[in-house]
Design a protein around this motif. Structure first.
Motif, short mmCIF file in Angstrom:
data_model
loop_
_atom_site.label_atom_id
_atom_site.label_comp_id
_atom_site.label_asym_id
_atom_site.label_seq_id
_atom_site.Cartn_x
_atom_site.Cartn_y
_atom_site.Cartn_z
N VAL B 192 -23.96 -25.70 4.33
CA VAL B 192 -22.93 -26.66 4.74
C VAL B 192 -22.28 -26.30 6.07
O VAL B 192 -21.58 -27.11 6.67
CB VAL B 192 -21.84 -26.81 3.64
CG1 VAL B 192 -22.45 -27.41 2.40
CG2 VAL B 192 -21.18 -25.47 3.34
N TYR B 193 -22.52 -25.07 6.54
CA TYR B 193 -21.99 -24.68 7.85
C TYR B 193 -23.13 -24.04 8.64
O TYR B 193 -23.22 -22.82 8.80
CB TYR B 193 -20.82 -23.70 7.69
CG TYR B 193 -19.98 -23.55 8.94
CD1 TYR B 193 -20.47 -23.86 10.22
CD2 TYR B 193 -18.67 -23.11 8.86
CE1 TYR B 193 -19.69 -23.74 11.34
CE2 TYR B 193 -17.87 -22.98 9.99
CZ TYR B 193 -18.39 -23.30 11.24
OH TYR B 193 -17.62 -23.17 12.37
N ALA B 237 -13.92 -23.04 1.35
CA ALA B 237 -13.20 -23.73 2.43
C ALA B 237 -13.72 -23.22 3.77
O ALA B 237 -13.80 -22.01 3.99
CB ALA B 237 -11.71 -23.48 2.31
N VAL B 246 -12.96 -28.12 6.04
CA VAL B 246 -13.58 -28.92 4.99
C VAL B 246 -13.74 -28.03 3.76
O VAL B 246 -13.85 -26.81 3.89
CB VAL B 246 -14.93 -29.50 5.48
CG1 VAL B 246 -15.94 -28.40 5.75
CG2 VAL B 246 -15.50 -30.50 4.50
N VAL B 247 -13.72 -28.65 2.59
CA VAL B 247 -13.75 -27.87 1.34
C VAL B 247 -14.89 -28.38 0.46
O VAL B 247 -15.13 -29.59 0.38
CB VAL B 247 -12.40 -27.99 0.59
CG1 VAL B 247 -12.42 -27.18 -0.70
CG2 VAL B 247 -11.25 -27.54 1.48
N TYR B 248 -15.59 -27.44 -0.18
CA TYR B 248 -16.69 -27.78 -1.11
C TYR B 248 -16.45 -27.12 -2.46
O TYR B 248 -15.85 -26.03 -2.54
CB TYR B 248 -18.03 -27.30 -0.56
CG TYR B 248 -18.48 -28.03 0.68
CD1 TYR B 248 -19.26 -29.18 0.57
CD2 TYR B 248 -18.13 -27.58 1.94
CE1 TYR B 248 -19.69 -29.85 1.72
CE2 TYR B 248 -18.53 -28.25 3.08
CZ TYR B 248 -19.32 -29.39 2.96
OH TYR B 248 -19.72 -30.05 4.09
N ASN B 249 -16.96 -27.76 -3.51
CA ASN B 249 -16.91 -27.13 -4.84
C ASN B 249 -18.26 -26.47 -5.14
O ASN B 249 -19.18 -26.49 -4.32
CB ASN B 249 -16.54 -28.16 -5.92
CG ASN B 249 -17.56 -29.29 -6.01
OD1 ASN B 249 -18.72 -29.12 -5.62
ND2 ASN B 249 -17.14 -30.44 -6.52
N ALA B 253 -20.48 -30.32 -3.47
CA ALA B 253 -19.89 -31.61 -3.07
C ALA B 253 -18.56 -31.36 -2.37
O ALA B 253 -17.86 -30.38 -2.68
CB ALA B 253 -19.69 -32.49 -4.29
N ALA B 254 -18.22 -32.25 -1.43
CA ALA B 254 -16.94 -32.12 -0.73
C ALA B 254 -15.79 -32.28 -1.74
O ALA B 254 -15.85 -33.11 -2.64
CB ALA B 254 -16.84 -33.19 0.35
N ALA B 255 -14.78 -31.43 -1.58
CA ALA B 255 -13.64 -31.48 -2.51
C ALA B 255 -12.37 -31.72 -1.71
O ALA B 255 -12.23 -31.27 -0.58
CB ALA B 255 -13.55 -30.16 -3.27
N ASP B 256 -11.45 -32.45 -2.31
CA ASP B 256 -10.18 -32.75 -1.63
C ASP B 256 -9.16 -31.73 -2.09
O ASP B 256 -8.56 -31.87 -3.16
CB ASP B 256 -9.76 -34.18 -2.01
CG ASP B 256 -8.53 -34.59 -1.22
OD1 ASP B 256 -8.20 -33.89 -0.23
OD2 ASP B 256 -7.90 -35.60 -1.59
N ALA B 261 -8.02 -25.73 2.19
CA ALA B 261 -8.27 -25.95 3.62
C ALA B 261 -7.26 -25.16 4.46
O ALA B 261 -7.61 -24.57 5.49
CB ALA B 261 -8.20 -27.44 3.94
#
Lengths: 219, 419
Positions: B192-193, B237, B246-249, B253-256, B261
């Motif tokens: 993801v990065y 994060a 940006v944050v992932y679980n 998947a992207a997480a809010d 963050a």
């Protein structure tokens, strides 16, 4: 001070004089252990072949000697390789095809030619042993220096003081030539003024002169 | 007469040679065969010393009932008294491309009980103790890490071991280990990065940071990754050097989660230094006299792009970018591009294309012509061939990756306009 006999023995070492056998010397002198076993294998071939050449000198003409010795060597080399593979598998793997290459080594042929021209068996054995010892010394000195400089070890044992200064295996080839050149230069320095190559019974000269004679006869 | 004698001797010699070979061969053949067998089993006994015997259940290229065996796996042996399995592995994924050979033992519980490195042709040593760090690990390999500075070789080693496990698990010979959440998230970073990875291998150092379970800083200084325990589960994060987060679980998947963050932003602020000033100066030099370079908000692309600018040149607004991809020996390179409003390259610079020039001479390159050759290329017309440097593949790959990243960055700001 080296005595005359020793000076002559070193000065007439076919490997140092005409670089006979230099191919296996460079190929197997990456490590001392390999060099010792290669020297032992070559010594066995040289001594047996020389004795055979001397014993059959009255039966085999000069023109037939090389084919006869080649056939003998084929059997001997195969025997040595089979014995190594059976009893010294690590050495067999380390040496690879080079013991087989000894079957066509001028060092062996040269010594056989010289033996066929010598008077008695004692001289033949003594001459062969001196040649083999010189060959072994050069092989082992070159191997020891290469192993220390390239691998930072000696006889497979790591040397702590070389851990950070060793050249690595990439320097094997160049280091082989450099070390051999230095050993040759050292011999020249120790034996100033000697010119053993001109000696008529020099092993190499014997082989070369025979070749010339055969060409002359053909003409 | 002597010729006849010579021929007789030659024939006798031939007979003697053949007899010698035949006699010695009959004596040594069984010993040589036994040696070959011992050589085959020697590495196996090295990893399972108490083994009684081994049954070969898989060999590469041979007939087998096993399925889905990766090609890294050369052979699998079952220990006959139930102590587990010995696996011969060979991988060419290392730095040199020559085979790294490994023998590993996996016990009946699915944990590594023995590990031997049989051949290691790599130029950088990952340490004599590294293989031993795998002992006791299950297929999740939770406690195993790559070796900084030797990432290609250690990654090849780890992937080969994973292949060994994959073969056993696919054939239900051992059970799979369970990865921890922080392990899953750590492995997620390089996906993801991409700016924190090179060829899929994480290029980051682990750092200590408050509020995190684990934190990593990219070796090129482009960003950080923080694994945070949100109370509701572990989260990854990410924050780049410009503050984009940006944050992932654990599902990828992207997480809010603004708290996570913020943690990443704090880690970035404490550990990263802005490249804006340096990059503005470099782009001003590249644009030429009279150019006005103004920093704009860098796009949140999480690749190797580190800064973005507008570059006013003769009344025309262009866009300047800097990227820091990984080149030879995973060292970050600096790639500067000026693109026009249509996304075509106006100028390119890379201050140091070839690292270790004084030692590394096995390449051919006219730097001026090479850099000028990028002019006019767009994301559509640009290909890997534009970057080729004969004899310097790693550097060429770095240039390619940096330029592709910049094109991606440009695509994110073009329509949105300069912020």
């Amino acid at each position: 001070m080296l005595n005359i006999k020793l000076r002559t023995a070193i000065g007439e070492n076919p490997m140092l004089v005409m670089l006979l056998g230099v191919c296996p010397a460079l190929a197997v002198t990456a490590e001392l252990k390999s060099a010792v076993w290669m020297a032992a294998a070559v010594a066995a071939l040289v001594i047996v072949t020389a004795i055979f050449a001397w014993a059959t000198r009255a039966l085999v003409s000069d023109a037939w000697r090389i084919p006869v010795i080649l056939i003998l060597l084929a059997g001997l080399v195969t025997a040595v390789q089979l014995l190594m593979q059976a009893y010294l598998p690590d050495v067999y793997t380390a040496l690879g095809l080079y013991p087989a290459a000894a079957a066509v080594s001028l060092l062996v042929f040269g010594e056989a030619e010289r033996a066929a021209r010598l008077g008695n068996i004692g001289t033949v054995i003594k001459s062969s042993i001196v040649t083999c010892v010189c060959f072994a010394l050069v092989l082992c000195i070159t191997a020891a220096i290469r192993e220390i400089l390239c691998l930072g070890s000696i006889w497979g044992t790591g040397l702590e003081f070389m851990a950070n200064v060793k050249f690595g295996t990439g320097a094997y080839t160049a280091m082989g030539f450099i070390v051999l050149a230095l050993v040759l230069a050292l011999v020249k320095a120790v034996l100033p003024g000697k010119a053993p190559l001109t000696g008529e019974d020099s092993a190499c000269a014997a082989v070369l002169s025979q070749g010339c004679e055969m060409l002359e006869k053909e003409d | 007469m002597k010729n006849i004698k010579s021929i007789v001797v030659l024939v006798l010699c031939l007979a003697l040679s053949l007899a010698l070979i035949s006699g010695i061969n009959s004596h040594t053949a069984p010993i040589i065969e036994a040696n070959a067998g011992a050589a085959e089993f020697e590495p196996l006994y090295a990893v399972i010393p108490e083994a009684q015997d081994f049954d070969l259940i898989y060999t590469a290229g041979g007939e087998t009932e096993l399925v889905d065996v990766p090609e890294t796996v050369q052979a699998i042996y079952a220990e006959t008294s139930g102590l587990g399995y010995a696996i011969r592995l060979a991988t060419t994924q290392g730095y040199t491309g020559e085979a790294i050979e490994i023998t590993m033992a996996v016990d009946a519980e699915g944990k590594i009980s023995g590990m031997e490195l049989n051949s290691y042709p790599e130029t950088k040593d990952f340490g004599a103790d590294y293989p031993a760090t795998y002992l006791g690990q299950d297929s999740a390999m939770a406690e195993v890490s790559l070796v900084a500075g030797v990432t290609y070789s250690s990654s090849a080693f780890k992937n080969a071991v994973a292949d060994g496990f994959a073969a056993l698990i696919a054939n239900e010979l051992v059970g799979a280990g369970v990865k921890t959440d922080d392990q899953i998230l750590t492995e997620l970073i390089s996906t993801v990065y991409p700016g924190m990875a090179n060829a899929g291998i994480l290029q980051a150092e682990e750092i200590a940071a408050d509020g995190t379970v684990k934190a990593f800083k990219a070796l090129n200084g482009a960003g950080v990754a923080a694994i945070v325990d949100s109370g509701d589960g572990m989260l990854l994060a990410l924050c780049d050097v410009n503050g984009n987060a940006v944050v992932y679980n654990t599902e990828g998947a992207a997480a809010d989660n603004s708290a996570a963050a913020d943690v990443a932003r704090a880690v970035a602020e404490a550990n990263l230094a802005s490249f804006a000033e340096k990059d503005a100066a470099a782009l001003t030099r590249l644009a030429g006299e009279g150019a006005v370079v103004t920093e704009i908000a860098a796009p949140a692309v999480f690749n190797t792009v580190t800064t973005a600018f507008t570059v006013e040149m003769n009344g025309v607004t262009n866009y300047g970018f800097a990227a820091r991809p990984y080149g030879y020996s995973n060292l970050p390179m600096e790639i500067y591009l000026i693109l026009d409003a249509d996304g075509a390259i106006v100028a390119m610079n890379c201050p140091e294309l070839i690292f270790f020039k004084e030692y590394f001479t096995n390449y051919t390159l006219d730097e001026g012509a090479y850099k000028a050759g990028f002019a006019g290329l767009t994301a559509e017309s640009f290909t890997a061939d534009n970057c080729l440097i004969s004899g310097a593949t790693m550097s060429a790959n770095g240039v390619q990756s940096g330029i592709e990243d910049i094109f991606e960055g440009f695509s994110q700001i073009d329509m949105g306009g300069a912020a």
